[in-house]
Design an enzyme around this catalytic site. Structure first.
Site, PDB file in Angstrom:
ATOM      1  CG  LEU A 144      -2.015  -1.111   1.188  1.00  0.00           C
ATOM      2  CD1 LEU A 144      -2.922  -1.001   2.415  1.00  0.00           C
ATOM      3  CD2 LEU A 144      -2.842  -1.111  -0.086  1.00  0.00           C
ATOM      4  CG  ASP A 145       3.687   4.347   1.208  1.00  0.00           C
ATOM      5  OD1 ASP A 145       3.213   5.095   0.332  1.00  0.00           O
ATOM      6  OD2 ASP A 145       4.380   4.769   2.151  1.00  0.00           O
ATOM      7  CG  LEU A 146       4.439  -1.024  -3.774  1.00  0.00           C
ATOM      8  CD1 LEU A 146       3.723  -1.955  -4.729  1.00  0.00           C
ATOM      9  CD2 LEU A 146       5.824  -1.556  -3.426  1.00  0.00           C
TER      10      LEU A 146
END
Length: 302
Positions: A144-146
């Site tokens: 969820l934070d690439l």
């Protein structure tokens, strides 16, 4: 920004041993809730990275729990494209010990080199990100934070950092992640699936290929690019700011071919990741297979 220049309580001084066997060499960075240090491991006789909750926020129990959860995940995971955790300490204060990575974050490379990656490098990066994400999904987690600041590259080997906002698939509040890189369903809140990380892979490849994001980023509460750092943890209300503007909720991403000429298979793979409807995006395995066709010598695996 130097860690010593950041506001709040001063960081730990060089020579300090926050936990037995680890000595602070220097401060690396400070976020809204974390201090990150270059440190020395006596047992391993090598450098490492320490993540701790900032002294002025140690009274917030949820922050320590979030850090420890990330550390335990990374200590238990073994994958060539994920950063490793060596140790996790709950006392006297939460501390996570990570391997020191050589190389540079993608965000630093983009700003320092000021040139676009080759199509082959973009495809290879995508295959490696798919490998890391596939591994995480197999363990019941979405990253969820690439984004470029959460990927370190050294001689063609990419490693993904930061599981601070990772969570299992399911409902989530609006704004979990970093404003400019959120899938539409992350921005609005609701049910999150593996498709959210496919968007993260796509938007990262888009920026690496074109030197810019597909959407103009005007975050008021978004996070800066900070290696090993992680965003402000959410407590059920999301990490975004009420004033953030999410263009990905208002229009489709422009085709990557409008910004740069790429091999058709590679361009189609990136565009497919950035479809507004999560069900229209490719699965991770299908995306990896499509990206491999753009490699000079197609390959499987890591």
């Amino acid at each position: 920004m130097s860690i010593t220049a950041a506001r709040g309580a001063p960081p730990l001084a060089p020579g300090t041993e926050p936990v037995p066997g680890y000595r602070i060499l220097a401060g690396l960075t400070r976020t809204g809730w974390l201090d990150v240090y270059d440190a020395w491991s006596e047992e391993r006789d090598c450098r490492c990275v320490l993540k701790t909750v900032r002294p002025d926020r140690r009274g917030e129990r949820r922050l320590g729990e979030r850090l420890l959860r990330e550390g335990r995940w990374l200590r238990g995971f073994t994958h060539p494209h994920l950063v490793r955790a060596y140790d996790v300490f709950a006392a006297p204060e939460p501390v996570v010990v990570l391997e020191t990575l050589t190389g540079e974050t993608l965000s630093h490379l983009l700003h320092r080199l000021r040139r676009r990656a080759s199509a082959a490098d973009v495809a290879l990066l995508g295959v490696q990100l798919c490998s890391a994400v596939h591994y995480l999904h197999g363990r019941g987690l979405l990253h969820l934070d690439l984004k470029p600041s959460n990927v370190v590259v050294d001689r063609g080997l990419a490693k993904v950092l930061d599981l601070s906002v990772a969570r299992p698939p399911g409902p989530a509040p609006a704004g979990v992640g970093t404003c400019c890189y959120l899938a539409p369903e992350q921005a609005r809140g609701g049910m999150l699936t593996a498709a959210a990380d496919v968007w993260g892979i796509g938007v990262t490849l888009y920026e690496v290929a074109c030197g810019d994001l597909p959407f103009e980023c005007r975050a008021t509460g978004g996070t800066a690019h900070r290696p090993y750092a992680g965003d402000e943890p959410d407590d059920g209300t999301g990490t975004g700011d009420p004033g953030d503007w999410y263009p990905q909720l208002e229009r489709e991403a422009p085709p990557i071919g409008s910004r740069r000429r790429l091999p058709p298979a590679l361009a189609a793979a990136v565009d497919g990741c950035l479809r507004a409807d999560p069900s229209a995006r490719p699965g991770v395995a299908a995306l990896a297979a499509a990206l491999e066709t753009a490699l000079p010598v197609p390959r499987r695996g890591c």
